[in-house]
Motif scaffolding. Structure first.
Motif, PDB file in Angstrom:
ATOM      1  N   GLY A  96       0.839  -1.199   0.000  1.00 10.82           N
ATOM      2  CA  GLY A  96       0.000   0.000   0.000  1.00 10.82           C
ATOM      3  C   GLY A  96       0.867   1.239   0.000  1.00 10.82           C
ATOM      4  N   PHE A  97       0.355   2.307  -0.569  1.00 12.70           N
ATOM      5  CA  PHE A  97       1.070   3.575  -0.565  1.00 12.70           C
ATOM      6  C   PHE A  97       0.068   4.715  -0.752  1.00 12.70           C
ATOM      7  N   THR A  98       0.513   5.923  -0.407  1.00 11.25           N
ATOM      8  CA  THR A  98      -0.294   7.119  -0.605  1.00 11.25           C
ATOM      9  C   THR A  98       0.026   7.717  -1.966  1.00 11.25           C
ATOM     10  N   VAL A  99      -0.997   7.992  -2.753  1.00 12.72           N
ATOM     11  CA  VAL A  99      -0.788   8.572  -4.083  1.00 12.72           C
ATOM     12  C   VAL A  99      -0.170   9.958  -3.917  1.00 12.72           C
ATOM     13  N   PRO A 100       1.034  10.185  -4.460  1.00 10.38           N
ATOM     14  CA  PRO A 100       1.742  11.453  -4.239  1.00 10.38           C
ATOM     15  C   PRO A 100       0.973  12.659  -4.767  1.00 10.38           C
ATOM     16  N   LYS A 101       1.240  13.802  -4.150  1.00 10.66           N
ATOM     17  CA  LYS A 101       0.544  15.031  -4.530  1.00 10.66           C
ATOM     18  C   LYS A 101       0.879  15.470  -5.951  1.00 10.66           C
ATOM     19  N   HIS A 102       2.039  15.078  -6.469  1.00  8.46           N
ATOM     20  CA  HIS A 102       2.447  15.509  -7.805  1.00  8.46           C
ATOM     21  C   HIS A 102       1.984  14.554  -8.907  1.00  8.46           C
ATOM     22  N   THR A 103       1.137  13.591  -8.557  1.00  3.86           N
ATOM     23  CA  THR A 103       0.617  12.664  -9.562  1.00  3.86           C
ATOM     24  C   THR A 103      -0.330  13.396 -10.513  1.00  3.86           C
ATOM     25  N   PRO A 104      -0.181  13.205 -11.827  1.00  6.26           N
ATOM     26  CA  PRO A 104      -1.100  13.871 -12.754  1.00  6.26           C
ATOM     27  C   PRO A 104      -2.502  13.286 -12.691  1.00  6.26           C
ATOM     28  N   VAL A 105      -3.479  14.115 -13.018  1.00  2.45           N
ATOM     29  CA  VAL A 105      -4.882  13.718 -12.987  1.00  2.45           C
ATOM     30  C   VAL A 105      -5.254  13.054 -14.311  1.00  2.45           C
ATOM     31  N   SER A 106      -6.112  12.048 -14.247  1.00  2.00           N
ATOM     32  CA  SER A 106      -6.568  11.352 -15.457  1.00  2.00           C
ATOM     33  C   SER A 106      -7.810  12.042 -16.006  1.00  2.00           C
ATOM     34  N   MET A 107      -7.619  13.199 -16.630  1.00  2.00           N
ATOM     35  CA  MET A 107      -8.759  13.965 -17.133  1.00  2.00           C
ATOM     36  C   MET A 107      -9.137  13.553 -18.549  1.00  2.00           C
ATOM     37  N   SER A 108      -8.159  13.383 -19.410  1.00  2.00           N
ATOM     38  CA  SER A 108      -8.457  13.091 -20.810  1.00  2.00           C
ATOM     39  C   SER A 108      -8.226  11.630 -21.165  1.00  2.00           C
ATOM     40  N   ARG A 109      -7.351  10.952 -20.442  1.00  2.00           N
ATOM     41  CA  ARG A 109      -7.086   9.544 -20.710  1.00  2.00           C
ATOM     42  C   ARG A 109      -6.345   8.950 -19.510  1.00  2.00           C
ATOM     43  N   ARG A 110      -6.280   7.621 -19.497  1.00  2.00           N
ATOM     44  CA  ARG A 110      -5.571   6.962 -18.406  1.00  2.00           C
ATOM     45  C   ARG A 110      -4.069   7.022 -18.691  1.00  2.00           C
ATOM     46  N   ASN A 111      -3.376   7.844 -17.927  1.00  2.00           N
ATOM     47  CA  ASN A 111      -1.953   8.050 -18.169  1.00  2.00           C
ATOM     48  C   ASN A 111      -1.092   7.721 -16.958  1.00  2.00           C
ATOM     49  N   VAL A 112      -1.684   7.050 -15.966  1.00  2.00           N
ATOM     50  CA  VAL A 112      -0.952   6.658 -14.763  1.00  2.00           C
ATOM     51  C   VAL A 112      -1.176   5.165 -14.544  1.00  2.00           C
ATOM     52  N   TRP A 113      -0.114   4.465 -14.203  1.00  2.00           N
ATOM     53  CA  TRP A 113      -0.257   3.025 -13.986  1.00  2.00           C
ATOM     54  C   TRP A 113       0.662   2.538 -12.867  1.00  2.00           C
ATOM     55  N   VAL A 114       0.285   1.391 -12.309  1.00  2.00           N
ATOM     56  CA  VAL A 114       1.106   0.694 -11.318  1.00  2.00           C
ATOM     57  C   VAL A 114       1.835  -0.420 -12.051  1.00  2.00           C
ATOM     58  N   GLU A 115       3.145  -0.423 -11.942  1.00  2.00           N
ATOM     59  CA  GLU A 115       3.960  -1.441 -12.630  1.00  2.00           C
ATOM     60  C   GLU A 115       4.706  -2.266 -11.590  1.00  2.00           C
ATOM     61  N   THR A 116       4.550  -3.568 -11.687  1.00  2.00           N
ATOM     62  CA  THR A 116       5.192  -4.492 -10.745  1.00  2.00           C
ATOM     63  C   THR A 116       6.256  -5.276 -11.487  1.00  2.00           C
ATOM     64  N   GLU A 117       7.440  -5.363 -10.898  1.00  2.00           N
ATOM     65  CA  GLU A 117       8.549  -6.061 -11.552  1.00  2.00           C
ATOM     66  C   GLU A 117       9.243  -6.993 -10.569  1.00  2.00           C
ATOM     67  N   LEU A 118       9.511  -8.218 -11.023  1.00  2.00           N
ATOM     68  CA  LEU A 118      10.300  -9.184 -10.251  1.00  2.00           C
ATOM     69  C   LEU A 118      11.714  -9.189 -10.798  1.00  2.00           C
ATOM     70  N   GLU A 119      12.689  -8.955  -9.935  1.00  2.00           N
ATOM     71  CA  GLU A 119      14.090  -8.991 -10.362  1.00  2.00           C
ATOM     72  C   GLU A 119      14.660 -10.367 -10.056  1.00  2.00           C
ATOM     73  N   ILE A 120      14.898 -11.144 -11.114  1.00  2.00           N
ATOM     74  CA  ILE A 120      15.372 -12.523 -10.976  1.00  2.00           C
ATOM     75  C   ILE A 120      16.726 -12.638 -11.663  1.00  2.00           C
ATOM     76  N   PRO A 121      17.787 -13.052 -10.931  1.00  2.00           N
ATOM     77  CA  PRO A 121      19.120 -13.161 -11.529  1.00  2.00           C
ATOM     78  C   PRO A 121      19.127 -14.115 -12.727  1.00  2.00           C
ATOM     79  N   LEU A 122      19.832 -13.712 -13.785  1.00  2.00           N
ATOM     80  CA  LEU A 122      20.035 -14.545 -14.983  1.00  2.00           C
ATOM     81  C   LEU A 122      18.722 -14.919 -15.656  1.00  2.00           C
ATOM     82  N   ALA A 123      17.711 -14.084 -15.518  1.00  2.00           N
ATOM     83  CA  ALA A 123      16.420 -14.380 -16.144  1.00  2.00           C
ATOM     84  C   ALA A 123      15.795 -13.089 -16.641  1.00  2.00           C
ATOM     85  N   LEU A 124      14.858 -13.232 -17.571  1.00  2.00           N
ATOM     86  CA  LEU A 124      14.070 -12.086 -17.985  1.00  2.00           C
ATOM     87  C   LEU A 124      13.130 -11.719 -16.848  1.00  2.00           C
TER      88      LEU A 124
END
Length: 258
Positions: A96-124
């Motif tokens: 969980g996290f608090t959406v930062p104050k400097h986050t842009p507003v989605s007025m005209s289109r969805r331009n904000v996303w949450v991206e999750t990444e797994l860092e695995i050695p020697l793998a994609l």
């Protein structure tokens, strides 16, 4: 465990998979966003060095006379380190996290996303992207209501562009472009607004583009002098007084330059 499976896992075939599920798809700036990272093990045991959840957006930047879209990180959160996952094992990691104050507003289109990444050695590194709808903060909501529904401006365009305001955050700003429909019709060509969060509300930066009237105004426009740059602070208290109160504050400032 066969060597063949290890090789396949190292190139991303049969490796761990990630799927992030958010508690909600719409959130207001300054509110909390929660979710769960679901991980399913692949064909072999793997060690995940780090699991990161990032809040991202994109903005326009002019490069060699062309506008290109760039990605900006708004927030980065490490939710796990050195996690071992067995073949076909399932794990859930809440965050969980608090959406930062400097986050842009989605007025005209969805331009904000949450991206999750797994860092695995020697793998994609597997990743997952989930778009969210970001609504204005409560103070911004009152200001936008004042501009659109009280002063009668029409929102023409919203865009994130490369640039930085003193006291701002990051490498871009979100600009709201309005066209007058009633109160300032015939006086202004357009009104551009940028919001900058403050400790007690927001600071509004406005670019007022006056309409040409007569020879003097024509010469000013030709010389690029028909634009004025203004700023006005709107506190939490001001916003609590309602849209009409804020509209009067904005109208008083804008009227001085029409």
């Amino acid at each position: 465990m066969s060597f063949f499976k290890k090789v396949l896992s190292s190139v991303g075939i049969g490796g761990a998979k990630v799927d992030t599920v958010l508690s909600q798809k719409s959130v207001r700036i300054g509110e909390d966003l929660e979710g769960v990272v679901n991980i399913v093990g692949g064909n072999v045991e793997q060690t995940i060095s780090r699991i990161e959840v990032e809040l991202k957006t994109e903005y326009l930047k002019e490069i060699d006379d062309s506008k290109v879209r760039c990605t900006a990180n708004l927030l980065r959160l490490v939710v796990a380190r050195d996690l071992v996952i067995a073949p076909n094992e399932r794990k859930q990691i809440p965050f969980g996290f608090t959406v930062p104050k400097h986050t842009p507003v989605s007025m005209s289109r969805r331009n904000v996303w949450v991206e999750t990444e797994l860092e695995i050695p020697l793998a994609l590194d597997p990743e997952d992207r989930d778009y969210i709808d970001v609504r204005p903060s409560r103070v911004m909501d009152v200001v936008l209501d004042a501009v659109i529904n009280v002063l009668g401006f029409r929102l023409r365009e919203v865009e994130c562009e490369a640039g930085h305001l003193r006291g701002g955050h990051g490498e871009f700003t979100q600009e709201f472009e309005f066209v007058p429909q009633s109160a300032f019709r015939g006086k202004l060509d357009e009104l551009e607004i940028t919001f900058l969060p403050s400790d007690d509300g927001i600071m509004i930066y406005m670019q007022v583009d006056r309409r040409v009237r007569g020879l003097k105004s024509f010469l000013q426009e030709a010389a690029g002098l028909d634009e004025s740059y203004l700023r006005v602070g709107i506190s939490e208290y001001d916003a609590s007084q309602g849209s009409n109160h804020v509209a009067r504050m904005l109208e008083d400032v804008i009227s001085r330059y029409c």
